[in-house]
Each structure stands twice: as structure tokens, then as C-alpha cells.
Enzyme design. Structure first.
Site, PDB file in Angstrom:
ATOM      1  N   GLU A   1       1.653  -0.365  -2.682  1.00  0.00           N
ATOM      2  CA  GLU A   1       2.277  -1.584  -2.185  1.00  0.00           C
ATOM      3  C   GLU A   1       3.776  -1.522  -2.441  1.00  0.00           C
ATOM      4  O   GLU A   1       4.212  -1.103  -3.519  1.00  0.00           O
ATOM      5  CB  GLU A   1       1.711  -2.830  -2.866  1.00  0.00           C
ATOM      6  CG  GLU A   1       0.260  -3.135  -2.565  1.00  0.00           C
ATOM      7  CD  GLU A   1      -0.216  -4.423  -3.240  1.00  0.00           C
ATOM      8  OE1 GLU A   1       0.666  -5.246  -3.616  1.00  0.00           O
ATOM      9  OE2 GLU A   1      -1.435  -4.596  -3.399  1.00  0.00           O
TER      10      GLU A   1
ATOM     11  N   GLU B   1      -3.998  -3.794  -9.710  1.00  0.00           N
ATOM     12  CA  GLU B   1      -3.144  -4.604 -10.588  1.00  0.00           C
ATOM     13  C   GLU B   1      -3.916  -5.235 -11.745  1.00  0.00           C
ATOM     14  O   GLU B   1      -3.780  -6.431 -12.027  1.00  0.00           O
ATOM     15  CB  GLU B   1      -2.412  -5.677  -9.770  1.00  0.00           C
ATOM     16  CG  GLU B   1      -1.441  -5.089  -8.758  1.00  0.00           C
ATOM     17  CD  GLU B   1      -0.676  -6.141  -7.955  1.00  0.00           C
ATOM     18  OE1 GLU B   1      -0.940  -7.347  -8.149  1.00  0.00           O
ATOM     19  OE2 GLU B   1       0.171  -5.759  -7.135  1.00  0.00           O
TER      20      GLU B   1
END
Length: 532
Positions: free
Chosen positions: A328, A187
Site C-alpha cells: 500500500e 497491519e
């Protein structure tokens, strides 16, 4: 993401924990066995259901990583065995380095921390599971001590540090077989939730290139293992769209890899719609076509949107030989606001895994170890007990994986699969039970089917026959072959699930289109015998 970090901090405060030093021991040698790497479709199928060991090796306080820092207990072999027994075949292990990295120019990683990372990897790798490790919190602006910052001014020093750390990690694991996958970072972006900016995106691309070059140059299995790289904030639109993502070149890979095959995977995360999956209030507690209260359902991010997002990744990357990993996904517990919310969480998980599988992607559920209000947890980290069986069962039914009853070591996940069917499928009347769970939307549906052997002897090879409702046609399926696509359909076992022991079961499923009738199939027979 920031909300998960906030939750970790709340867990930390609630537990009144200080950073504690785990006992880091010398671990057993890594396996030196090297087997032939799988092609992209084979890899995705073999990875099966994935799960995240979240808020553990990436946890930190004051810039120092420690696996108990955010309230989770020390990881044990027994716990990983419980995760495997639940049916998961891939474990993603987020890792932070932060203050465990020494000074320039060597940037030496603390030996005890590397040893502990290796030990936890071995818990899963020795059981034949796929394992992914990354560089997680080092790129979060919200984490104390973070340094892999794409809009910082000191990019030369950042790149040198990044290269040195990955070089040490890659050397430590260079003899592990292809069940170990490295992920470059997590991220990474400038912290602003808008369109990607330059040169920040260019720096992210540069990090990915350094990662691939560094790992490959360490040799051994690293020259050919699968490597995972993300785009901007692991965002699907900003990775698949025309925003600046560049797939790294792989010029140092092993010459034994066929020229037409890739060894790079693309990493994305999926938490849409966030008002259902992550917002910590009771406004939106339901999701999907099964929602019963429109006021509690988000106005966007439903099945059609999910399908479109996964299709973007398929069309942009999978068609070019780059498998996709949804590293995720998940949704928080909102049962304090809506007692039925876990049903919709299970629907959501099933739909994400189903759509990903349809479009050639593997998945890993985000589990932060927190159970109860606003938690993502699927397991009790201390006892290993499954705390959300509905969600786990939904994941397994979507991916077509059965829980394992034997957590013993194996050479690969497929070693624990059921034997191939015999040439004489057999069953007896009254010895089978079939349940199906239809999840429908506008013009489509998915159906997860469980076949249970209620007899006293094993079934060796099976054919399940059933009749679809009028106007339905199967478009894709998993864990069986389906023929024909409409009318009376026969599902024939796959090579790995043909044997159903007495008292055992298998899960299969399919996606179908419909013209207004989303009814469940009828008239189930198994090898000619009527099922209850």
C-alpha cells in the site's frame, strides 16, 4: 489503517447503504496450469504496476463482510479489465472473514463468501494478472468482530482459528499457478503507535509461521508459490530494524525449489509523510522537489527519506533473496484546498514506485474507490473510467509499463507485451516525438521519457540517443539499457517493448546523480532520426 476505515464509514453514511447480499454464483474452474516459479528479481519485474481493490472484499458492517458495505459497487469482470487496460499487472484484493467464520473447532468459512472471493480472484487471474489475497480486517481492533489480536489473552484459540481459515483458503486455491500470492495478514499490531511491544510481536511472528506451514502442507502449487508476510503494522522501521521481526522458516516447501532461492516475500506499506498523504486538512498539500510553496510542504518525508526507507528494506531483505512488496502507498485528494495538489500526488506516486524499483521492490497503490475530497480513488468503480490520469501515468512511467488495449485472457502478464525487436531497427525522420519529465532533488533526479511513434508504420526495434547535461550520470534505469552513463547516451529497447506501433508509445526512464545541473537531456534521435 484507522483513517481509511473512518473514510469508509463516512462513505457508508453518505450513501445510506445497508449491508447487501451480493449474488454469489459458482465460478469457473481454476487453471491447473503450473509454470516454473520466477526468481525474486524476475518476480518483482514481472509484477509491474500494482493496484489495490480497496474497501471492497474487506468491507464489513457489524462484523459481517460484504463487498458493497462501504459504498463501492459489486466488482465485475468488465471493471477488472479496465484496470488491466490502464497498465496494472498486479491486483491486491484485501479480504476480511470475520463473521463469515463458523464456530470452533472447525471454524468453517461461509461457502458463499469463499465462492465470491474465488470469483473476484478469477476476474484478474484469468487475465494473466498477479493477484494477492490476504486476511485484512480480522486483525483490526477498530473493526467489529475482529479476532486476530496480538495482545489478546486467548492466543491458543486465535492460532487454531487462524490455521483453520488459511487451510480452507489454501485448499480452495491450491491448483492456481504462481500468479496468485497469499499474504498472511494486514497491519497487525497492538493499536498503539509506538515501539513494538512483546509478547505481541512474538505472536505476530507466530501467526506468520502458522500461515507458511499451513499453506505449504496443503500441497499442489501451494508447496512452491510465493507467500507474503509482514512485520509489525507493515512498518518499514519496525520490520527492517532490530525490533523483533522474524522471517518464518519454510521447512515444508517443495523440494523442487532450488536451495539458494526463497519463496517468501516481505510486506510493508508506505504513507510517509502522513500530513501530506493522509491528514484530512489543507495544511500540507504539496510534496517533493517540485513543491512551489514551502509552507504547504512537510518538513520531513521527502525524496531522500523515501530513498533511505527503501534502501533499508533492500539491505535487510532483498540482498538475502527475499523480495519486498510495498502493498500500500498513495495520497488523498486535497484539490479542494490546493488546485495543484494532484500534481504533487503524481510526483509522490512516481517517486515511490521509482525508489521501490531501484531497490528491488514491487508496489501496489491504495485505491479505496472514493473519488473527490480526501479520496484515494484512481478509477470510477461503476464505469471503470480513470479519474486520476496524472497519477496513473506517473505510476506507469516509473515502472515502465504501457497500458494494454486488449483485455483478453492470457497465460501470463508478459503475454500481452510487445514482441521482441527485429534485427533491423527502423524509423524515418519526423516520425517520432519524445517528452521527458525530470523530477530532481538535492544531488539526484529521475527522468521519465515517453517515445511516441508519430509515423504511419510500426517501429521494430529502437535506439534512443540523447545528451545529458554536464555533471549528470545515470545510476540506474528501467525498460531499456543505457550506455554510457554520461555524455551522449544511447537507450536500447528491452525485449518486451521493441515494437512501437503507428500511433503508439513506450515509456522508459532512469535515475541519475547531478552536481547542481538537473536540466533535461537534449538532442533526442531515434534510430538516427531527429525527434520532435
Amino acid at each position: 489503517m484507522s483513517s481509511r476505515l473512518r473514510k469508509a464509514w463516512l462513505v457508508f453514511l453518505a450513501a445510506a447503504l445497508a449491508v447487501t447480499g451480493a449474488v454469489y454464483g459458482v465460478t469457473r474452474p481454476a487453471s491447473a496450469d503450473v509454470t516454473a516459479e520466477l526468481t525474486a528479481p524476475q518476480l518483482v519485474a514481472d509484477m509491474g504496476a500494482g493496484w489495490n481493490l480497496g474497501n471492497t472484499l474487506e468491507a464489513s458492517v457489524n462484523g459481517i463482510p460484504g463487498e458493497t458495505a462501504w459504498g463501492n459497487p459489486v466488482v465485475t469482470q468488465a471493471f477488472i479489465d479496465k484496470v488491466r487496460a490502464a497498465g496494472f499487472r498486479t491486483i491486491r484484493i484485501p479480504v476480511s472473514y470475520l463473521g463469515h467464520i463458523g464456530a470452533a473447532p472447525d471454524y468453517t468459512v461461509n461457502a458463499a463468501w469463499l465462492n465470491r472471493i474465488k470469483e473476484v480472484v478469477d476476474y484478474a487471474h484469468s487475465r494473466g494478472l498477479y493477484v494477492l489475497i490476504n486476511m485484512h480486517g480480522d486483525g483490526y481492533k477498530t473493526v467489529s468482530g475482529s479476532w486476530l489480536i496480538c495482545d489478546a489473552s486467548s492466543q491458543t484459540a486465535i492460532r487454531e482459528k487462524y490455521q483453520k481459515v488459511w487451510q480452507q483458503v489454501a485448499i480452495r486455491f491450491q491448483s492456481y499457478d504462481e500468479h496468485l500470492i497469499f499474504e498472511s495478514m494486514n497491519e497487525n499490531f497492538d493499536g498503539q503507535y509506538g515501539n513494538p511491544t512483546q509478547p505481541c510481536y512474538s505472536n505476530i511472528n507466530a501467526y506468520n509461521q502458522i500461515f507458511v506451514d499451513t499453506v505449504r502442507r496443503t500441497g499442489g502449487v501451494n508447496a512452491s508459490r510465493w507467500l507474503l508476510v509482514p512485520g509489525w503494522n507493515t512498518n518499514i522501521d519496525y520490520t527492517a530494524g532490530n525490533y523483533g521481526f522474524v522471517i518464518p522458516t519454510d521447512q515444508y516447501r517443495s523440494t523442487t525449489i532450488p536451495a539458494a532461492e526463497q519463496r517468501l516475500m516481505i510486506s510493508v506499506h508506505y504513507y510517509d509523510p502522513w500530513d501530506f498523504t493522509g491528514t484530512e486538512d489543507g495544511t500540507i498539500t504539496q510534496w517533493g522537489a517540485g513543491a512551489t510553496n514551502p509552507a504547504k510542504k512537510s518538513v520531513w518525508g521527502q525524496e531522500d527519506f523515501l530513498d533511505g526507507q527503501m534502501k533499508k528494506m533492500h539491505d535487510t531483505f532483498v540482498t538475502r533473496g527475499y523480495p519486498v512488496f510495498v502493498g500500500e502507498y498513495g495520497s488523498i485528494d486535497k484539490t479542494t484546498y490546493d488546485s495543484a495538489s494532484n500534481r504533487y500526488r503524481a510526483d509522490y506516486a512516481r517517486a515511490v514506485v521509482t525508489a521501490a524499483k531501484k531497490y528491488g521492490a514491487a508496489t501496489a497503490y491504495w485505491d479505496n474507490g472514493w473519488n473527490g475530497q480526501h479520496g484515494f480513488g484512481l478509477f470510477d468503480r461503476s464505469s471503470g473510467a480513470v479519474t486520476q490520469p496524472g497519477i496513473v501515468n506517473a505510476i506507469m512511467s516509473a515502472v515502465g509499463t504501457q497500458p494494454s488495449s486488449s483485455p483478453s485472457a492470457s497465460t501470463s502478464p508478459s503475454a500481452s507485451a510487445s514482441p521482441s525487436p527485429s534485427t533491423s531497427p527502423s524509423t524515418s525522420p519526423g516520425t517520432c516525438r519524445v517528452t521527458s519529465a525530470v523530477n530532481a532533488w538535492n544531488t539526484g533526479l529521475t527522468n521519465s521519457i515517453t517515445i511516441a511513434n508519430t509515423g504511419s508504420t510500426a517501429i521494430n526495434g529502437w535506439r534512443l540517443t540523447f545528451t545529458l547535461a554536464g555533471g549528470q550520470a545515470i545510476t540506474s534505469g528501467w525498460s531499456a539499457t543505457y550506455s554510457p552513463s554520461s555524455g551522449t547516451v544511447t537507450a536500447t529497447n528491452a525485449s518486451y517493448n521493441g515494437a512501437i506501433p503507428a500511433g503508439g508509445s513506450v515509456s522508459i526512464g532512469y535515475q541519475a546523480g547531478h552536481t547542481g545541473n538537473a536540466a533535461a537531456p537534449t538532442g533526442f534521435t531515434l534510430n538516427g532520426a531527429t525527434c520532435n
